[in-house]
Design a protein around this motif. Structure first.
Motif, PDB file in Angstrom:
ATOM      1  N   VAL A  72      50.928  31.100  33.490  1.00 61.51           N
ATOM      2  CA  VAL A  72      49.579  31.661  33.383  1.00 61.51           C
ATOM      3  C   VAL A  72      49.207  32.392  34.665  1.00 61.51           C
ATOM      4  CG1 VAL A  72      48.747  29.953  31.728  1.00 61.51           C
ATOM      5  CG2 VAL A  72      48.498  29.503  34.159  1.00 61.51           C
ATOM      6  N   TRP A 108      42.229  29.961  35.735  1.00 63.88           N
ATOM      7  CA  TRP A 108      42.991  30.779  34.802  1.00 63.88           C
ATOM      8  C   TRP A 108      42.146  31.974  34.391  1.00 63.88           C
ATOM      9  CZ3 TRP A 108      42.978  30.252  28.981  1.00 63.88           C
ATOM     10  CH2 TRP A 108      43.954  31.060  28.394  1.00 63.88           C
ATOM     11  N   ASN A 109      42.713  33.185  34.482  1.00 63.84           N
ATOM     12  CA  ASN A 109      41.939  34.379  34.126  1.00 63.84           C
ATOM     13  C   ASN A 109      42.287  34.912  32.733  1.00 63.84           C
ATOM     14  OD1 ASN A 109      44.355  35.793  34.360  1.00 63.84           O
ATOM     15  ND2 ASN A 109      43.804  36.794  36.277  1.00 63.84           N
ATOM     16  N   GLY A 110      43.061  34.163  31.962  1.00 61.22           N
ATOM     17  CA  GLY A 110      43.386  34.554  30.590  1.00 61.22           C
ATOM     18  C   GLY A 110      44.782  35.117  30.411  1.00 61.22           C
TER      19      GLY A 110
END
Length: 122
Positions: A72, A108-110
């Protein structure tokens, strides 16, 4: 009547028995202490399993992937609120070495499926 030689022998034998008992007690206490240490270590392992996922101060991030092996992309923030991109795999990653100032947060930024490592400023 008991001679001096017999008394010394008898006394030496008594000392030997008490010395043996003393050694057995000391050995038993040492074994119990060692066993308690092993039991403490064994109980510490499950605690590490319960470690939280996400940012762990200072400058580390734990990615919990549920066994999928996914990677991620993170946003890593330093003390001056600057953002950096960092990709992590499963487990604990130290994100501090590539950021010049102290890391204060990471999330987490996606992004998924990236190559683990530092990607630069956001």
């Amino acid at each position: 009547m008991i001679s001096v030689k017999q008394f010394r022998f008898h006394r030496g034998g008594t000392m030997s028995i008490s010395g043996t008992i003393r050694r057995a007690v000391v050995t038993g206490v040492a074994v119990l202490a060692l066993g308690a240490g092993v039991a403490t270590e064994a109980s510490a392992s499950p605690a590490s399993v319960r470690m939280p996922c996400g940012y762990i101060d200072p400058g580390t991030y734990r990615h919990c992937d549920g066994g999928s092996g996914s990677t991620v992309m993170l946003d890593v923030q330093d003390i001056f609120r600057n953002l950096f991109h960092y990709c992590v795999g499963p487990g604990i990653t130290n994100v501090q070495p590539v950021v010049h100032w102290r890391v204060i947060d990471a999330w987490w930024n996606g992004g998924v499926g990236c190559q683990p490592g530092y990607y630069g400023p956001a």
